[in-house]
Design a protein around this motif. Structure first.
Motif: not given
Ligand SMILES: CC1=C(CCC(=O)O)c2cc3nc(cc4[nH]c(cc5[nH]c(cc1n2)c(C)c5CCC(=O)O)c(CCC(=O)O)c4C)C(CCC(=O)O)=C3C
Ligand SMILES: [Fe+2]
Length: 315
Positions: A15, A47, A126
């Motif tokens: 983030t 956000y 990932y």
């Protein structure tokens, strides 16, 4: 089994660190294509609605990494596990984590993602990045691919469902519709025979069995805004349908695809879905996120250790 230090690469979505980094972060998610001013504004305002000086996901990931290192140390005092963070879309990137391990003299490592369900588009991505960098640097690394049915994970999630059901004080338990949710993905994963949807249903079924609930269903959330179709039905659509067609007035959302408080939970559920529920006259609650629940830390510790034992057998 390995003697000496064992590296643990803990991977998470990542983030921004501040509101002025949202553009760089979004550009990274979009594989180098900057968002339009409108898209940037939209994400920044989401956000702004959840950030109180810090970005919750950053703080939670930091705490989970620390918690896992402590748990591994406590459960396996004979081994020395050293934890490193590797983020998909923010610093320290996955490759940075691998490089740091090698710099620190680590020669053997296990990678694990802070997401219990495997998809080629999430966990698979990932793992590929970590594997590629590790191969370049000569680091031996093995990966945990999923842990969606680990008994301690199921126990932690079942406890949360049980607790949240207690918030519906004026109706019987059977009247509460439990909706298990996870991040949607583009529909094309179905043609790829991706295990993601089945793993999510398996987790949902296992929790429902443990808690003893029959009034439940699954719904997708947080789908992206691309032209290609995403998996549905979306939870917003589900709320509308079950209120209008089945007269459901009590709903508990249980986001099993996420392990921490962040945008998809604090905004997509707590603000967006909650606003719709209010409009529809639905009493909506959500289960608490796992964050650093000891049962979650033990789940991760167990799967990392099991993977290490497996890697030792093979080599
Ligand atoms: C499967 C999955 C998980 C769960 C597994 C896992 O955890 O890995 C997840 C988690 C998360 N997704 C997150 C944030 C975002 N994801 C986006 C976009 C996308 N997500 C995707 C998939 C997933 N995402 C996909 C296929 C896209 C389209 C672009 C692409 O093909 O990559 C966008 C762009 C704007 C938008 O579309 O909303 C944002 C901001 C945050 C951080 C929240 C915070 O900062 O608090 C978290 C934990
Ligand atoms: Fe995402």
């Amino acid at each position: 089994m390995a003697n000496g230090r064992i590296g643990v690469l803990i991977m998470s979505y990542g983030t921004p660190e501040s509101l002025d980094q949202v553009e760089a972060y979004y550009t990274h998610i979009r594989r180098g294509h900057p968002p339009t001013a409108e898209q940037l504004h939209e994400l920044t305002s989401r956000y702004e609605a959840i950030v109180g000086g810090f970005f919750p996901l950053r703080e939670n990931t930091n705490k989970q990494v620390k918690g896992l290192e402590e748990t591994l140390g406590r459960e396996h005092p004979e081994l020395e596990f050293v934890c490193y963070q590797g983020l998909k879309h923010a610093q320290p990137y996955i490759e940075d984590g691998v490089e740091l391990m090698v710099k620190d003299g680590i020669t053997e490592a296990i990678g694990v993602v802070l997401a219990p369900h495997y998809s080629t588009m999430s966990v698979g991505g990932y793992v590929k990045r970590a594997k590629d960098r590790a191969a370049e640097l000569g680091l031996k690394i093995d990966f945990v691919l999923s842990y969606h049915l680990h008994p301690k994970l199921l126990e932690a999630l079942s406890n949360r469902v049980e607790r949240a059901l207690g918030k519906f004080t004026d109706v019987s338990r059977d009247e509460v519709r439990v909706i298990f949710t996870a991040h949607s993905l583009p529909e094309k994963i179905l043609e790829m025979k991706d295990p993601y949807p089945d793993q999510l249903l398996a987790t949902s079924n296992a929790i429902a069995d443990r808690v003893g609930i029959t009034n439940w269903q699954f719904g997708w959330q947080s789908a992206g805004q691309t032209a290609a179709p995403w998996l549905g039905p979306d939870i917003l659509e589900v709320l509308d349908t079950i209120r209008k067609e089945e007269n459901v007035k009590n709903v508990l959302l249980c986001p099993i695809g996420f392990v921490s408080d962040h945008l998809e939970v604090l905004y997509d559920i707590d603000i967006e879905a909650q606003a719709l529920a209010k409009e529809l006259g639905i009493h909506l609650e959500r289960t608490e996120s796992l964050n650093t629940d000891p049962l979650y830390m033990e789940t991760l510790s167990d799967v990392v250790f099991e993977k290490l034992k497996g890697a030792a057998k093979l080599s």
